[in-house]
Design a protein around this motif. Structure first.
Motif, PDB file in Angstrom:
ATOM      1  N   UNK A   6      14.462  29.889  16.377  1.00 26.10           N
ATOM      2  CA  UNK A   6      13.523  30.610  15.524  1.00 26.10           C
ATOM      3  C   UNK A   6      12.122  30.600  16.128  1.00 26.10           C
ATOM      4  N   UNK A   7      11.694  29.445  16.616  1.00 27.49           N
ATOM      5  CA  UNK A   7      10.367  29.325  17.219  1.00 27.49           C
ATOM      6  C   UNK A   7      10.260  30.162  18.488  1.00 27.49           C
ATOM      7  N   UNK A   8      11.299  30.166  19.312  1.00 24.17           N
ATOM      8  CA  UNK A   8      11.294  30.963  20.544  1.00 24.17           C
ATOM      9  C   UNK A   8      11.194  32.447  20.219  1.00 24.17           C
ATOM     10  N   UNK A   9      11.962  32.900  19.246  1.00 23.11           N
ATOM     11  CA  UNK A   9      11.897  34.306  18.853  1.00 23.11           C
ATOM     12  C   UNK A   9      10.519  34.649  18.291  1.00 23.11           C
ATOM     13  N   UNK A  14       5.411  37.445  18.923  1.00 17.84           N
ATOM     14  CA  UNK A  14       3.954  37.369  18.919  1.00 17.84           C
ATOM     15  C   UNK A  14       3.379  37.893  20.230  1.00 17.84           C
ATOM     16  N   UNK A  15       4.004  37.529  21.343  1.00 21.20           N
ATOM     17  CA  UNK A  15       3.539  38.020  22.646  1.00 21.20           C
ATOM     18  C   UNK A  15       3.706  39.535  22.737  1.00 21.20           C
ATOM     19  N   UNK A  16       4.807  40.036  22.184  1.00 22.06           N
ATOM     20  CA  UNK A  16       5.049  41.482  22.182  1.00 22.06           C
ATOM     21  C   UNK A  16       3.959  42.207  21.385  1.00 22.06           C
ATOM     22  N   UNK A  20       1.137  44.983  22.689  1.00 25.26           N
ATOM     23  CA  UNK A  20       0.980  46.296  22.066  1.00 25.26           C
ATOM     24  C   UNK A  20      -0.453  46.513  21.599  1.00 25.26           C
ATOM     25  N   UNK A  21      -1.080  45.469  21.088  1.00 23.97           N
ATOM     26  CA  UNK A  21      -2.459  45.590  20.614  1.00 23.97           C
ATOM     27  C   UNK A  21      -3.434  45.759  21.776  1.00 23.97           C
ATOM     28  N   UNK A  33      13.875  43.700  30.429  1.00 26.35           N
ATOM     29  CA  UNK A  33      14.215  42.281  30.525  1.00 26.35           C
ATOM     30  C   UNK A  33      14.183  41.641  29.143  1.00 26.35           C
ATOM     31  N   UNK A  34      13.142  41.930  28.359  1.00 27.26           N
ATOM     32  CA  UNK A  34      13.028  41.353  27.019  1.00 27.26           C
ATOM     33  C   UNK A  34      14.166  41.844  26.123  1.00 27.26           C
TER      34      UNK A  34
END
Length: 65
Positions: A6-9, A14-16, A20-21, A33-34
């Motif tokens: 859950x934490x990894x996802x 969050x990085x994604x 985007x921002x 890859x993601x």
């Protein structure tokens, strides 16, 4: 869902969102890859779930005295 998964996802998402921002330009290779990682993780979880569901139930013998 296991806490580590859950934490990894959460970190991946969050990085994604940060990317985007930051701007609309993102290399397609990183996107693939993601996506592949998420797909493999998802199917691994499905496989694990199916194995748990189809696991034979251990029968215990009760002794009536």
């Amino acid at each position: 869902m296991h806490a580590d998964v859950h934490l990894t996802l959460h970190h991946l998402r969050a990085a994604e969102l940060r990317r985007e921002a930051a701007g609309p330009h993102r290399p397609r290779r990183q996107l693939r890859i993601r996506t592949n990682l998420r797909t493999r993780l998802g199917w691994s979880l499905v496989e694990l779930g199916l194995r748990l569901v189809n696991r034979p139930v251990a029968r215990t013998r009760t002794h009536l005295a």
